[in-house]
Design an enzyme around this catalytic site. Sequence first.
Site, PDB file in Angstrom:
ATOM      1  N   LYS A 113       5.119   4.424  -0.993  1.00  0.00           N
ATOM      2  CA  LYS A 113       5.568   5.757  -1.749  1.00  0.00           C
ATOM      3  C   LYS A 113       6.748   6.292  -1.057  1.00  0.00           C
ATOM      4  CE  LYS A 113       0.521   6.460  -2.262  1.00  0.00           C
ATOM      5  NZ  LYS A 113      -0.729   7.117  -1.697  1.00  0.00           N
ATOM      6  N   GLY A 139       0.797  -1.332  -0.011  1.00  0.00           N
ATOM      7  CA  GLY A 139      -0.070  -0.182  -0.094  1.00  0.00           C
ATOM      8  C   GLY A 139       0.685   1.418  -0.108  1.00  0.00           C
ATOM      9  N   SER A 140       0.352   2.288   0.562  1.00  0.00           N
ATOM     10  CA  SER A 140       0.937   3.762   0.455  1.00  0.00           C
ATOM     11  C   SER A 140       2.368   3.747   1.383  1.00  0.00           C
ATOM     12  CB  SER A 140       0.087   4.703   0.705  1.00  0.00           C
ATOM     13  OG  SER A 140      -1.035   4.558   0.052  1.00  0.00           O
ATOM     14  N   THR A 141       2.619   2.755   2.147  1.00  0.00           N
ATOM     15  CA  THR A 141       4.052   2.773   2.733  1.00  0.00           C
ATOM     16  C   THR A 141       4.972   2.569   2.060  1.00  0.00           C
ATOM     17  OG1 THR A 141       3.892   0.512   3.202  1.00  0.00           O
ATOM     18  CG2 THR A 141       3.306   1.661   5.069  1.00  0.00           C
TER      19      THR A 141
END
Length: 487
Positions: free
Chosen positions: A223, A219-221
């Site tokens: 990024k 997920g967004s980790t």
Amino acid sequence: MNGTLKRAAVACLAMFALLMINVNYVQAYKADELSSDARNRRNFYERYAVERGRITASGKAILAQSVETKDKQFRFIREYSDGKLYAHVTGFFSPESESAIERSENALLDGSSPDLLLRRSIDLFTGEPTKGANVDLTINPKAQKAAYDALRQSGKRGALVALNPKTGAILAMVSLPTYDPAELSGTDKSKVFPRYDELAKADGQPLLNRTIAQTYPPGSTFKVVTAAAYLEDDSGRGPQTVVPAPQRLPLPGTTISLPNYGGAACGAGQVPLVFALEKSCNTPFGKIGMDLGYDKMREQTEKFGMGQPISVPMSVTNSDFGPEEDKAALAMASIGQRSNRMTPLQMAMIAAGIANDGKVMKPYLVNKISDAKGDSINEAKPEELSEAVSSETAGKLREMMVSVVNNGTANLAQVPGVQVAGKTGTAETSDGKPPHAWFISFAPANDPQIALAVIVESGAANVGAEATGGHTAAPIAKAVMEAVLSR
């Protein structure tokens, strides 16, 4: 000598020859097979004839030890302190198998390792019984307990792994659901084996160590990795570099577009990179990934340790950015979805690498090995695994991750008096269940003592843009950071 005696003599010689061949066949060729045969009762009893060494944490807490019994057949049995708390670290010692540290350090624990030859020779001379070596782990009991309690309070399955970013030492390793290793370490096979089968088939896979043996979409980790690749591609870029941030990003070759979480806008369509990370906007990072290309994105991930064989000493499942497909798939992988799969340990290594000025240290769990008399046999020596980013880029990422905690989606990870750096994440699943909640972090930001990753399976709450990881996983990380930093 008449013919009858000759024939008798030849027959006797032939039988002796066959006997010798059979003896050598059994003792040499078949020895290993017979020795490992489950029906060999002698091996069964010998497993409990030697006092296995202790497994300890931070040189103090005894996690596992052998205690003497009055049973003539089973002289020593294995006992576990706080078994469920440390189950995925110590493992179990069953009648025919072992797991985790009990397996990876078995030769040392049972005294058969070549490293203990001198100790065994001295014991033989003095008449003392053979004893196994003691294995001291890097686990911080306070951090382990804080992680276990906080994860349990979520009521969900999940995992947390914490590292010392400067050395790679594993400070906490918790996976839920868990089990009691004592139930699998008895001597009664009629009880141990059925119980193992129950656990192996149980909902939630309690025997699975999710920190190192399970991969998830990050997920967004993830990024922060995309941001790292973007900053490394041009040293003139920084937190205030303006990047495109459309409300929806068209995906080439498809009729669909990538939205931000909940379909929300990301600023006015052009935002500083730090703002995009604070709000965890999807479109800027999806576009960055497509612009950089697959090779640069994968190379950056590999610099953080992905794809390298790692053991801690238990083997770690490989993380994978995913295969090269089209631009649309690359955009999704760059925000931690599609075929992008990471273990919690790998995500903790990413946080630790940023915390340690861009250098990723090799993670390890065994701190020291000593013999039964306390003499040191081996001590851990921290080892650099890779240089993920330059020190300059690490500083920029640290600044942005601090801003995520102070001004963005991770305010519930704030620790009074301590500057915390972090990144939340919400990972969509393919099974129709609620998304996973992620959080990676390190603290204190200016002198990191702990870096960690936590995932709560299907733990996302419907609380606005990327608030899921912040609301569910970040408080768990906070409890562990406080436990380590309060000493």
